[in-house]
Design an enzyme around this catalytic site. Structure first.
Site, PDB file in Angstrom:
ATOM      1  N   TYR A   1       0.857  -1.187   0.000  1.00  0.00           N
ATOM      2  CA  TYR A   1       0.000   0.000   0.000  1.00  0.00           C
ATOM      3  C   TYR A   1       0.891   1.233   0.000  1.00  0.00           C
ATOM      4  CZ  TYR A   1      -3.475   3.416   1.699  1.00  0.00           C
ATOM      5  OH  TYR A   1      -4.304   4.496   1.852  1.00  0.00           O
TER       6      TYR A   1
ATOM      7  N   ASP B   1       9.106   2.906  -0.206  1.00  0.00           N
ATOM      8  CA  ASP B   1       8.055   3.466   0.636  1.00  0.00           C
ATOM      9  C   ASP B   1       8.315   2.999   2.064  1.00  0.00           C
ATOM     10  OD1 ASP B   1       5.859   4.194   2.049  1.00  0.00           O
ATOM     11  OD2 ASP B   1       4.397   3.504   0.572  1.00  0.00           O
TER      12      ASP B   1
ATOM     13  N   LYS C   1       4.268   8.628   9.175  1.00  0.00           N
ATOM     14  CA  LYS C   1       4.033   7.961  10.460  1.00  0.00           C
ATOM     15  C   LYS C   1       5.030   8.398  11.546  1.00  0.00           C
ATOM     16  CE  LYS C   1       0.939   4.649   8.523  1.00  0.00           C
ATOM     17  NZ  LYS C   1       0.880   3.877   7.306  1.00  0.00           N
TER      18      LYS C   1
HETATM   19  C1  LIG Z   1       0.234   4.392   5.964  1.00  0.00           C
HETATM   20  C2  LIG Z   1       0.975   4.186   4.712  1.00  0.00           C
HETATM   21  C3  LIG Z   1       0.861   5.068   3.628  1.00  0.00           C
HETATM   22  C4  LIG Z   1      -0.132   6.184   3.606  1.00  0.00           C
HETATM   23  O1  LIG Z   1       0.106   7.137   4.582  1.00  0.00           O
HETATM   24  P1  LIG Z   1      -1.102   8.121   5.036  1.00  0.00           P
HETATM   25  O2  LIG Z   1      -0.447   9.057   5.978  1.00  0.00           O
HETATM   26  O3  LIG Z   1      -2.127   7.228   5.657  1.00  0.00           O
HETATM   27  O4  LIG Z   1      -1.606   8.779   3.816  1.00  0.00           O
HETATM   28  C5  LIG Z   1       1.683   4.872   2.543  1.00  0.00           C
HETATM   29  N1  LIG Z   1       2.562   3.868   2.494  1.00  0.00           N
HETATM   30  C6  LIG Z   1       2.691   2.978   3.506  1.00  0.00           C
HETATM   31  C7  LIG Z   1       3.702   1.894   3.406  1.00  0.00           C
HETATM   32  C8  LIG Z   1       1.894   3.108   4.633  1.00  0.00           C
HETATM   33  O5  LIG Z   1       2.001   2.200   5.611  1.00  0.00           O
END
Ligand SMILES: *Cc1c(COP(=O)(O)O)cnc(C)c1O
Length: 434
Positions: free
Chosen positions: A146, A241, A274
């Protein structure tokens, strides 16, 4: 607990009348596991309390940011002080520079960084930058990873390597996902075939180095090595990511773990979120200087944000980074998390429940499966009904894990060995009834 004194239920009914599904982000609705979402009133350390006053040991940690636990005094002090000085200016501040410097110092693959407000925004901007920097359109991602909810990323695999993705959300026109190719995670053969077919058109390969959105699945070292080599060979950018893994699995992110095993390894662009906001809306993307200099106002790739680098959020992020840099932080966090993972495995084995678990730093995953899965299809072999009984059994006993079997879990520095022991005691009871 559906009697009329259940404030969670009455709040959920009120919420559903005014907010679609009663929640502002879908997974909070408990749709996968059933039952009433808990409305949280406050949190402290490793605990959260719901609207009925029930206490839970929190293994969600706001889906990752709360690595210090809730209400860390140094973080609260920094946020309160920053708020008094001003909530937002729309002009640069020293704290943004300080935070950028701190991030770059900890993640050597990044020469420059830009701050934004959410992981979605950071991921979307990284893709635009990769496309702008390479002059190419196609992007490659993996099933089960994601990267936020940007249109071009809400895609599932098409049939075969020649067909590109199919949108997984209504409202995403086929034209918008026609450049997104979705492959199986940890499948080196398929990766090589995809590059052989499309390599010269690929702007970037985007991946979670340890996937945390299909529970917890590590990219194998060999797969990671091939991702890097193929990107270099075909002139595509490797986008890591690390929104979830950054400052969560190690101080240098997951990339530091792979760099220790693959000489010279580094992604071209890294996406973060995060933990770097410590619970405030803050995310970032950064990478090689020659790439980052293509962003406006220096270069031709446009990207902007009213609240980007917000002064209160940067104060929160900086205070959080200061704490996690203390010597021994990740060793202690990692050993506590491992004790949870191995304890769950042992407790399940006693009850003859098939369970395997893995963890890195303060991130863990467990599966009601005999072996650790390597990709999304294997994760989804989990018995969903059984997971739901486990989830509710733990919740009833004051242990709050993610309400879906495809989400990772998080331990914070505030979790003490007594909390792990209480969690394992609850798990032992629930496993008996599975
Ligand atoms: C949570 C997450 C996102 C999205 O971040 P948001 O702050 O919720 O938009 C993107 N990539 C990864 C790997 C994530 O865990």
């Amino acid at each position: 607990m559906t009697h009329n004194t259940d404030r969670n239920l009455s709040l959920f009914e009120r919420a559903r009348a005014v907010i679609p599904g009663g929640v502002n982000s879908p997974v909070r609705a408990f749709k996968a596991v059933g039952g009433t979402p808990r409305f949280i009133e406050r949190a402290q350390g490793a605990y959260m309390w719901d609207a009925n006053g029930q206490r839970y040991i929190d293994y969600i940690g706001s889906w990752g940011p709360m690595i210090l636990g809730h209400g860390h005094p140094a973080v609260l002090e920094a946020v309160q002080k920053a708020a008094v000085d001003g909530l937002s200016f729309g002009a640069p501040t020293e704290r943004e520079v300080e935070l950028a410097e701190a991030i770059l110092e900890l993640v050597p693959s990044m020469d420059m960084v830009r701050l934004v407000s959410s992981g979605t925004e950071a991921g979307m901007s990284a893709i635009r930058l990769a496309r702008g920097a390479t002059g190419r359109s196609k992007i490659l991602k993996f099933e089960g990873c994601y990267h936020g909810h940007a249109d071009a990323l809400l895609v599932k695999a098409g049939s075969g390597l020649a067909t590109f993705g199919n949108a997984t959300s209504a409202g995403v026109p086929p034209e918008v996902v026609q450049h997104t190719l979705v492959l199986e995670y940890n499948n080196v053969v398929q990766l090589e075939e995809a590059f052989a077919l499309h390599g010269k058109d690929i702007a970037c390969l985007m991946m979670e180095p340890i996937a945390g959105n299909m529970n917890f699945v590590r990219a194998s070292v060999e797969f990671t090595r091939r991702c890097r080599e193929l990107c270099t060979q075909y002139g595509a950018l490797l986008v890591y990511d690390e929104v979830m893994t950054g400052f969560r699995v190690a101080l240098g992110g997951a990339q530091s773990l792979y760099a220790a095993q693959i000489p010279g390894f580094a992604p071209d662009i890294t996406v973060m979120g995060k933990v770097i906001g410590g619970g405030m809306p803050l995310a970032a993307f950064g990478g090689r200087r020659d790439i980052m200099e293509q962003l406006a106002p220096m270069g031709a790739v446009y990207q902007a944000g009213t609240l980007s680098g917000n002064p209160v959020a940067t104060a929160c992020g900086l205070a959080t980074l200061r704490e996690i840099r203390r010597p021994g932080f990740y060793e202690a966090l990692g050993s506590r998390t491992r004790s949870l993972a191995s304890g769950l495995q042992a407790a399940a084995a006693e009850a003859s429940v098939p369970l395997c678990a893995d963890s890195e730093g303060g991130m863990f995953g467990f599966f009601l499966l005999p072996e650790l899965p390597q990709n999304y299809a294997e994760v989804m072999r989990t018995d969903g009904q059984r997971f739901n009984r486990l989830f509710h059994g733990l919740l009833d006993r004051g242990v709050y894990i993610a309400p879906a079997l495809y989400e990772a879990g998080f331990v914070s520095a505030a979790h003490q060995s007594e909390d792990i022991a209480a969690t394992l005691a609850a798990a032992r009871e629930v496993f008996q009834s599975l």
